[in-house]
Scaffold this active site. Structure first.
Site, PDB file in Angstrom:
ATOM      1  N   ARG A   1      11.536  -2.697   8.072  1.00 10.80           N
ATOM      2  CA  ARG A   1      12.534  -3.742   8.237  1.00 10.80           C
ATOM      3  C   ARG A   1      12.890  -4.374   6.897  1.00 10.80           C
ATOM      4  O   ARG A   1      13.916  -4.975   6.738  1.00 10.80           O
ATOM      5  CB  ARG A   1      12.037  -4.804   9.217  1.00 10.80           C
ATOM      6  CG  ARG A   1      12.403  -4.442  10.659  1.00 10.80           C
ATOM      7  CD  ARG A   1      11.871  -5.451  11.620  1.00 10.80           C
ATOM      8  NE  ARG A   1      10.408  -5.512  11.552  1.00 10.80           N
ATOM      9  CZ  ARG A   1       9.650  -6.243  12.359  1.00 10.80           C
ATOM     10  NH1 ARG A   1      10.216  -6.985  13.287  1.00 10.80           N
ATOM     11  NH2 ARG A   1       8.350  -6.232  12.254  1.00 10.80           N
TER      12      ARG A   1
ATOM     13  N   ILE B   1       0.833  -1.209   0.000  1.00  8.03           N
ATOM     14  CA  ILE B   1       0.000   0.000   0.000  1.00  8.03           C
ATOM     15  C   ILE B   1       0.868   1.259   0.000  1.00  8.03           C
ATOM     16  O   ILE B   1       0.509   2.285  -0.595  1.00  8.03           O
ATOM     17  CB  ILE B   1      -1.004  -0.007   1.187  1.00  8.03           C
ATOM     18  CG1 ILE B   1      -2.041   1.103   1.047  1.00  8.03           C
ATOM     19  CG2 ILE B   1      -0.298   0.118   2.528  1.00  8.03           C
ATOM     20  CD1 ILE B   1      -3.067   0.841  -0.019  1.00  8.03           C
TER      21      ILE B   1
ATOM     22  N   ASP C   1     -11.703  -6.043   6.160  1.00  4.53           N
ATOM     23  CA  ASP C   1     -10.693  -5.053   5.772  1.00  4.53           C
ATOM     24  C   ASP C   1     -11.108  -4.288   4.512  1.00  4.53           C
ATOM     25  O   ASP C   1     -11.120  -3.051   4.523  1.00  4.53           O
ATOM     26  CB  ASP C   1      -9.327  -5.740   5.610  1.00  4.53           C
ATOM     27  CG  ASP C   1      -8.254  -4.749   5.186  1.00  4.53           C
ATOM     28  OD1 ASP C   1      -7.754  -4.026   6.056  1.00  4.53           O
ATOM     29  OD2 ASP C   1      -7.945  -4.673   3.981  1.00  4.53           O
TER      30      ASP C   1
ATOM     31  N   LYS D   1      -6.150   2.882   7.341  1.00  2.00           N
ATOM     32  CA  LYS D   1      -7.335   2.221   7.864  1.00  2.00           C
ATOM     33  C   LYS D   1      -7.076   0.729   7.971  1.00  2.00           C
ATOM     34  O   LYS D   1      -6.307   0.214   7.168  1.00  2.00           O
ATOM     35  CB  LYS D   1      -8.560   2.492   6.993  1.00  2.00           C
ATOM     36  CG  LYS D   1      -8.406   2.308   5.483  1.00  2.00           C
ATOM     37  CD  LYS D   1      -8.327   0.961   4.865  1.00  2.00           C
ATOM     38  CE  LYS D   1      -9.217  -0.138   5.225  1.00  2.00           C
ATOM     39  NZ  LYS D   1      -9.030  -1.331   4.321  1.00  2.00           N
TER      40      LYS D   1
END
Lengths: 309, 309
Positions: free
Chosen positions: B41, B18, B172, B94
């Protein structure tokens, strides 16, 4: 009640076990309240005007300005909304609804109507809770452990609605512990993990293990036969505290504390409701219900043996 | 941005799909923002200072006053709390957290620290949403039907976290639809029933059917191959409206409406964030997440076939 004022008329909606065990005795023993009517399709109280239709009741008794709803959470919203729209003050048994959104909606209606809405949490009124809260102000909580284990067959005999969607399952007693937790802790916590045991044949959990931030954890089980356990054990920088018997007893450093004379949970709730109505205030704290919704959202589901009453 | 002021430095935390697809292009195209660092990471962006440790980043770059978190919801709280405690303004992808309680906690910290917290809902920025909202002001909504069906393998290839506790499963993408619903409806609604399909081998649902008050319903499915569907169909007293393609297109009485030129969802989010920081304001609307928590609490669970990516 101020000396010389007359008691406030109240109607009780939903005449089941909790109404008979707690609400009716509390109201009948109070000089602040006049239990003027009941509304129920199945139950009534001797000597009290009985209605079986809520719309009919609202029309027949505009003089009853306060309504206490102790029916199961699933139908409660429709009654509460109607009562508020009819400009009555409303007291809700716990949990205040089957969804958070519906309680927010009731809050907005109550505000608009200028009436009181009280989302009651009876366990917060247990004798040791206020004392525990004030002790924790000067202490640093290092860990807190809730153990809430009871026998659903004893407390909800044959009440299938407790396992239906919206009935919350073991979260129904568990939310009592969470209502104490959110009352006494100086700093709020949030759920970090949970495991929920769903009986193969039921839609809500019969047991749950919850982990929160701040070293707080909870274990709920509805399959406890024999002695029942409603304990909160707290380790602090100044030694241990414990609330036992659902908050009725407080122990500090291992010794039981003498508590002030206490009228009981439901008499205290109705005293609070009288105060709220008198002041034109509302009291809707959703923190316990948010923890339950968080557990149902975040919890890992495990299937348990089927459960029959 | 006011003419002549210099762009505001921002760091992006969590360089995954994203971030690359949306956040980086939006920030690099904006004259209001200077993407000054990334923290991840595993990922980095060519030409941008890269950190792999968040504590080290906070210490090294006190001059970067805004932090945008686009890592998965499970670890997000710890990063957000650290950032707020270090007095940085924070923007959250979100959903803003894995629990409601943790977002309430972030709100309290942001208030105390006097910094901005923005819980972003990108679908609210879709081109047709504001126009749909203004159309509904003068109309009575008679029914509303959400159909949100997409292919999880396409949008979250191999991302097992979406099915882990806290990942929300099909909620989601579904929460995007709920973020539009709660933005455009003149009156709030609440969930009354839900059915959730959990794959046998997963901890979150892959499909859901939701019923709300006010004749509002939603169907979410993450198993949709071929054409993808993100539609909201609304019947009103003055004829039908529809939002299609996730809110990008608006139809009134069956004909597509010409929409104003639109910068895109993520550029709009970052413009909003710049405005909030400039005004010293926050924007945390939990309504979409409350509906998800309500569905997970109230929903009847059904077991579906195992799912593998």
């Amino acid at each position: 009640m101020a000396y010389g004022t007359s008691p406030r008329r109240i109607a009780l909606v939903g005449i089941g076990k909790i109404a008979r065990d707690q609400h009716v005795p509390a109201l009948q023993a109070s000089s602040e309240w006049d239990l003027a009517a009941t509304v129920s399709r199945s139950g009534s109280i001797e000597g009290v005007e009985a209605h079986d239709d809520f719309d009919g009741f609202l029309e027949a008794r505009p003089d009853i300005e306060v309504i206490s709803l102790c029916l199961p959470p699933q139908p409660r919203f429709d009654y509460a909304k109607k009562a508020l729209l009819a400009r009555r003050h409303v007291m809700l048994e716990k949990p205040p609804g089957q969804t958070l959104a519906e309680v927010h909606e009731l809050q907005r209606i109550a505000e608009k109507q200028g009436v009181t809405l009280f989302a009651s949490w009876h366990s917060r009124m247990a004798a040791g809770v206020a004392a525990a809260k004030s002790r924790l102000v000067e202490r640093v909580v290092q860990s807190l452990r809730i153990t809430w284990k009871e026998d659903v067959r004893k407390w909800h005999p044959g009440q299938d609605w407790v396992f239906a969607p919206g009935g919350m399952g073991v979260m129904d007693p568990g939310i009592n512990a969470l209502s104490i937790l959110t009352e006494i802790l100086p700093e709020p916590v949030h759920l970090t993990a949970a495991e929920l045991e769903f009986p193969e044949n039921r839609d809500t959990p019969i047991a749950a293990r919850l982990e929160f931030s701040g070293n707080v954890s909870a274990e709920f089980d509805w399959r406890q036969e024999g002695p029942q356990t409603w304990d909160i054990e707290i380790e602090t920088n100044k030694g241990p505290l414990a609330l036992r018997e659902g908050g009725a007893r407080l122990y500090v450093d291992g010794s039981e504390q003498k508590l002030l004379d206490h009228p009981g949970e439901y008499p205290s709730l109705y005293a609070r409701m009288a105060d709220l109505v008198g002041r034109g205030a509302s009291d809707v704290d959703l923190a316990p219900m948010i923890h339950v919704a968080d557990a149902m959202t975040l919890g890992r589901r495990v299937t348990a043996a089927p459960f029959e009453f």
